[in-house]
Structures are given as C-alpha cells and as structure tokens.
Design an enzyme around this catalytic site. Structure first.
Site, PDB file in Angstrom:
ATOM      1  N   GLY A  10     -17.354 -20.243  10.709  1.00  0.00           N
ATOM      2  CA  GLY A  10     -18.346 -19.210  10.390  1.00  0.00           C
ATOM      3  C   GLY A  10     -18.367 -18.918   8.909  1.00  0.00           C
ATOM      4  O   GLY A  10     -18.667 -17.796   8.482  1.00  0.00           O
ATOM      5  N   GLY A  11     -18.060 -19.919   8.109  1.00  0.00           N
ATOM      6  CA  GLY A  11     -17.891 -19.723   6.666  1.00  0.00           C
ATOM      7  C   GLY A  11     -19.154 -19.383   5.904  1.00  0.00           C
ATOM      8  O   GLY A  11     -19.073 -18.920   4.761  1.00  0.00           O
ATOM      9  N   THR A  12     -20.330 -19.601   6.484  1.00  0.00           N
ATOM     10  CA  THR A  12     -21.561 -19.255   5.783  1.00  0.00           C
ATOM     11  C   THR A  12     -22.048 -17.854   6.126  1.00  0.00           C
ATOM     12  O   THR A  12     -23.084 -17.418   5.636  1.00  0.00           O
ATOM     13  CB  THR A  12     -22.691 -20.258   6.117  1.00  0.00           C
ATOM     14  OG1 THR A  12     -22.944 -20.227   7.529  1.00  0.00           O
ATOM     15  CG2 THR A  12     -22.313 -21.662   5.692  1.00  0.00           C
ATOM     16  N   TYR A  14     -21.631 -13.490   6.799  1.00  0.00           N
ATOM     17  CA  TYR A  14     -21.484 -12.320   5.927  1.00  0.00           C
ATOM     18  C   TYR A  14     -20.049 -12.136   5.440  1.00  0.00           C
ATOM     19  O   TYR A  14     -19.799 -11.958   4.243  1.00  0.00           O
ATOM     20  CB  TYR A  14     -21.960 -11.087   6.697  1.00  0.00           C
ATOM     21  CG  TYR A  14     -21.985  -9.818   5.882  1.00  0.00           C
ATOM     22  CD1 TYR A  14     -22.864  -9.678   4.817  1.00  0.00           C
ATOM     23  CD2 TYR A  14     -21.130  -8.760   6.186  1.00  0.00           C
ATOM     24  CE1 TYR A  14     -22.895  -8.509   4.069  1.00  0.00           C
ATOM     25  CE2 TYR A  14     -21.163  -7.591   5.444  1.00  0.00           C
ATOM     26  CZ  TYR A  14     -22.037  -7.473   4.390  1.00  0.00           C
ATOM     27  OH  TYR A  14     -22.063  -6.315   3.655  1.00  0.00           O
ATOM     28  N   GLY A  16     -17.573 -14.455   6.411  1.00  0.00           N
ATOM     29  CA  GLY A  16     -17.015 -15.793   6.263  1.00  0.00           C
ATOM     30  C   GLY A  16     -17.077 -16.327   4.847  1.00  0.00           C
ATOM     31  O   GLY A  16     -16.108 -16.909   4.345  1.00  0.00           O
ATOM     32  N   LYS A  44     -27.838 -22.346   4.694  1.00  0.00           N
ATOM     33  CA  LYS A  44     -26.459 -22.600   5.127  1.00  0.00           C
ATOM     34  C   LYS A  44     -25.931 -23.897   4.538  1.00  0.00           C
ATOM     35  O   LYS A  44     -24.785 -23.965   4.083  1.00  0.00           O
ATOM     36  CB  LYS A  44     -26.377 -22.640   6.655  1.00  0.00           C
ATOM     37  CG  LYS A  44     -26.462 -21.273   7.315  1.00  0.00           C
ATOM     38  CD  LYS A  44     -26.201 -21.363   8.809  1.00  0.00           C
ATOM     39  CE  LYS A  44     -26.217 -19.975   9.441  1.00  0.00           C
ATOM     40  NZ  LYS A  44     -25.932 -20.036  10.901  1.00  0.00           N
ATOM     41  N   LYS A 138     -14.218  -8.992  22.738  1.00  0.00           N
ATOM     42  CA  LYS A 138     -13.104  -9.250  21.816  1.00  0.00           C
ATOM     43  C   LYS A 138     -11.771  -9.192  22.549  1.00  0.00           C
ATOM     44  O   LYS A 138     -10.850  -9.971  22.260  1.00  0.00           O
ATOM     45  CB  LYS A 138     -13.141  -8.247  20.664  1.00  0.00           C
ATOM     46  CG  LYS A 138     -14.257  -8.519  19.663  1.00  0.00           C
ATOM     47  CD  LYS A 138     -14.260  -7.531  18.512  1.00  0.00           C
ATOM     48  CE  LYS A 138     -15.350  -7.871  17.513  1.00  0.00           C
ATOM     49  NZ  LYS A 138     -15.383  -6.939  16.363  1.00  0.00           N
ATOM     50  N   ARG A 142      -8.855 -11.992  22.940  1.00  0.00           N
ATOM     51  CA  ARG A 142      -7.434 -11.691  22.714  1.00  0.00           C
ATOM     52  C   ARG A 142      -6.575 -12.132  23.904  1.00  0.00           C
ATOM     53  O   ARG A 142      -5.487 -12.701  23.723  1.00  0.00           O
ATOM     54  CB  ARG A 142      -7.238 -10.189  22.491  1.00  0.00           C
ATOM     55  CG  ARG A 142      -7.663  -9.682  21.136  1.00  0.00           C
ATOM     56  CD  ARG A 142      -7.162  -8.261  20.941  1.00  0.00           C
ATOM     57  NE  ARG A 142      -7.556  -7.689  19.669  1.00  0.00           N
ATOM     58  CZ  ARG A 142      -7.056  -6.569  19.165  1.00  0.00           C
ATOM     59  NH1 ARG A 142      -6.155  -5.895  19.858  1.00  0.00           N
ATOM     60  NH2 ARG A 142      -7.462  -6.113  18.003  1.00  0.00           N
TER      61      ARG A 142
END
Length: 313
Positions: A10-12, A14, A16, A44, A138, A142
């Site tokens: 998800g590096g591109t 907000y 990331g 992206k 989430k 976990r």
C-alpha cells in the site's frame, strides 16, 4: 545493529507513501509492492517510479496470486501494510488476510505491522453501527496474525492532522472555517492529533525495537493531546480573530446520520467516539503497550500550532 529489510504494502497510499519515505530515510533496504491491478492509474505508477529513483526496490505481486505474495515476503524481514480502511476512499482491511497467509507460509518475517494507524480496535468493542465494521475487521486480522504466531506491532496513531487539524475537526471540509465552528458537545474532550510524517517516523523506529514486539504502540505525544476548544484557540491566536462557536449535542450529532450515505454514517460514528466519548484518551496504556514519544524522545514531533501555520494567508 543490522537494519531490517522492509516491504511496504500500500506504498502509494496516504500513509504508505510516508512510510516508504521514512524507511528510506532511516537507512532500511525498502521494497514497495507493485500490484498489476493498478492498470492505467498513472499517478500510482509514477509514484512507484519515484520511489525507485529514491532507492526503493519494486517487487511485483498480487493478492490474487498467493505464490507471488509469498515470494515478495521472502525478500524482507518486516512487512508493513498501509492499505486503506476508510470508506470514503477504499476499504480493504480484510484483504490483509491473504497477506497473513503469505507471511505464515514464508516463515521468515520478524515483524508484521498490519493496517491500523487509527483508534485501537481492541478498545472499540462497543462501537456503534455502521462504523464498528472498521474495528471488527481489524480485530479479525489481528486474530489471524496471532493464531499464526506471526510477530507483530500494532500502531495506534489517533487523529491524522490532515483530516482533523486544518479543518478544526469539522466534518466535510479540510480547511479552517472562516466565521463559525461547530463544537462537539462542550468541546472539552481530550483528543490526540498527529502529523502524518511523524506517524511514519515513529512507525519505522518501532520495527527493530524489541520493546515493541507483540505490543500496541500508541502515538500520544504530550503536547499533541488537547481538546477541540484548545485546537480552535491555537488557530484563533494565529489568525488574530475569534470564531463563533456552535455546540452540537450528542443526540443531534447522532441524529445527523439519518441523512447521510454509508460512508458518512461511518465517519459520524467515529467522530462520536473520539469527540464525545473520548476514546483516544479515556484509558491508561497497559502492560502490553508502549507510548512512542516516551520510547523515542529524540523525535522532534510536529506541534499543532506549527501545523496550522501552513493555512495562514
């Protein structure tokens, strides 16, 4: 100490893109997942290429190709996932379950940081519908992580300044109001505001720290814990003006959900827990948790009066 090799998924996005920058700045060999699903999303692609120019390594893999995810994970020591979990952008929390399976099979990961970076979902068991879906999902991730015995760190980063500070915590805008401002109740509930670049800095500092292994790290730097009224006062002092303050009761605020679409209802629910219940500050940090600014006092985090100055004319 040898710095871990890091894969950002998800590096591109907000957060990331900031994680990638912080990882490179800290000297980590940094990989960024390049998914073929980006298709014709030129923004992206250009961002990925800019990461490459800065020294990051691009690794191709798809969530629809388990083997490619496993091979990508085998390249690194730490995986940080920053996939979006907000409904007005894209909501992909449960897609991480495929990443958990890949990490489990690869068997080499020293630390996994799933996509959290907001309220601690473990404390949100009584959250209202429909916003509770974020926390439930989430917690499902976990559960999968812990059942797979994958070493982890959970980051609770509280309120991103970009969405909560420039607008003085108003819904539906990102810039300061000019004449009047809405207060949630009396506006005196304590909130935690964080500059997103500081979120990334603290996150990267935690990945090789044995004190954060299998713990939640709360980002609650003391000078950024304040009420909505105190935030507004900082803006008024900078601007040299006073805003008319309109108090919204708890009942009226919740009633406003009826006229909203699904994403809006989720947002109102989250605002309710933050500004009426005080879910970011109404608890003590327990034994299985750490506070980032105490662990890393060398980080000169951004204070919110400094952050607000960028909105001055």
């Amino acid at each position: 100490m040898v710095k871990s090799k890091v894969l950002v998924v998800g590096g591109t996005g907000y957060i990331g893109k900031r994680i990638v920058k912080a990882s490179l700045a800290a000297g980590h060999t940094t990989y960024v997942l390049q998914r073929p699903e980006i298709g014709l999303d030129i923004d992206k692609l250009q961002m990925l290429l800019s990461f490459k120019e800065q020294g990051a390594r691009l690794v191709e893999a798809s969530f629809s190709d388990h083997r490619s995810l496993v091979e990508a994970v085998k390249e690194v020591d730490v995986v940080i996932c920053t996939m979006s979990g907000v409904h007005f952008r894209s909501h992909n929390i449960l897609l991480q379950l495929k990443l958990v399976e890949a990490i489990k099979e690869a068997g080499n990961i020293k630390r996994f940081l799933p996509s959290e970076f907001g309220m601690d979902p473990a404390l949100m068991g009584d959250a209202i519908e429909p916003g509770r879906v974020t926390f439930d999902e989430k917690m499902e991730v976990r559960k999968a992580i812990e059942e797979a015995h994958i070493p982890y760190t959970y980051i609770s980063a509280n309120c991103f300044a970009g969405y909560f500070v420039g607008n003085l915590s108003q819904l539906g805008t990102l810039v300061p109001p000019k004449d009047k401002v809405c207060l949630y109740g009396d506006g005196n509930v304590k909130v935690v505001y964080m500059d997103e670049d500081d979120v990334a800095t603290y996150t990267i500092k935690s990945i090789d720290d044995p004190k954060t292994m299998n713990k939640t790290v709360y980002l609650r730097p003391p000078e950024n814990i304040m009420t909505q009224r105190e935030l507004i006062a900082k803006w008024e002092n900078l601007k040299g003006t006073q805003l008319e303050k309109i108090s919204i009761s708890e009942q009226d605020f919740l009633s406003s959900m009826k006229e909203m679409d699904y994403a809006g209802q989720v947002g109102v629910g989250h605002f309710y827990h933050i500004f009426y219940e005080g879910c970011l500050t109404n608890f003590e940090i327990g034994q299985n948790a750490e506070e980032a600014s105490a662990l890393y006092p060398e980080v000169c985090y951004t204070r919110m009066d400094e952050y607000l100055k960028r909105f001055l004319n």
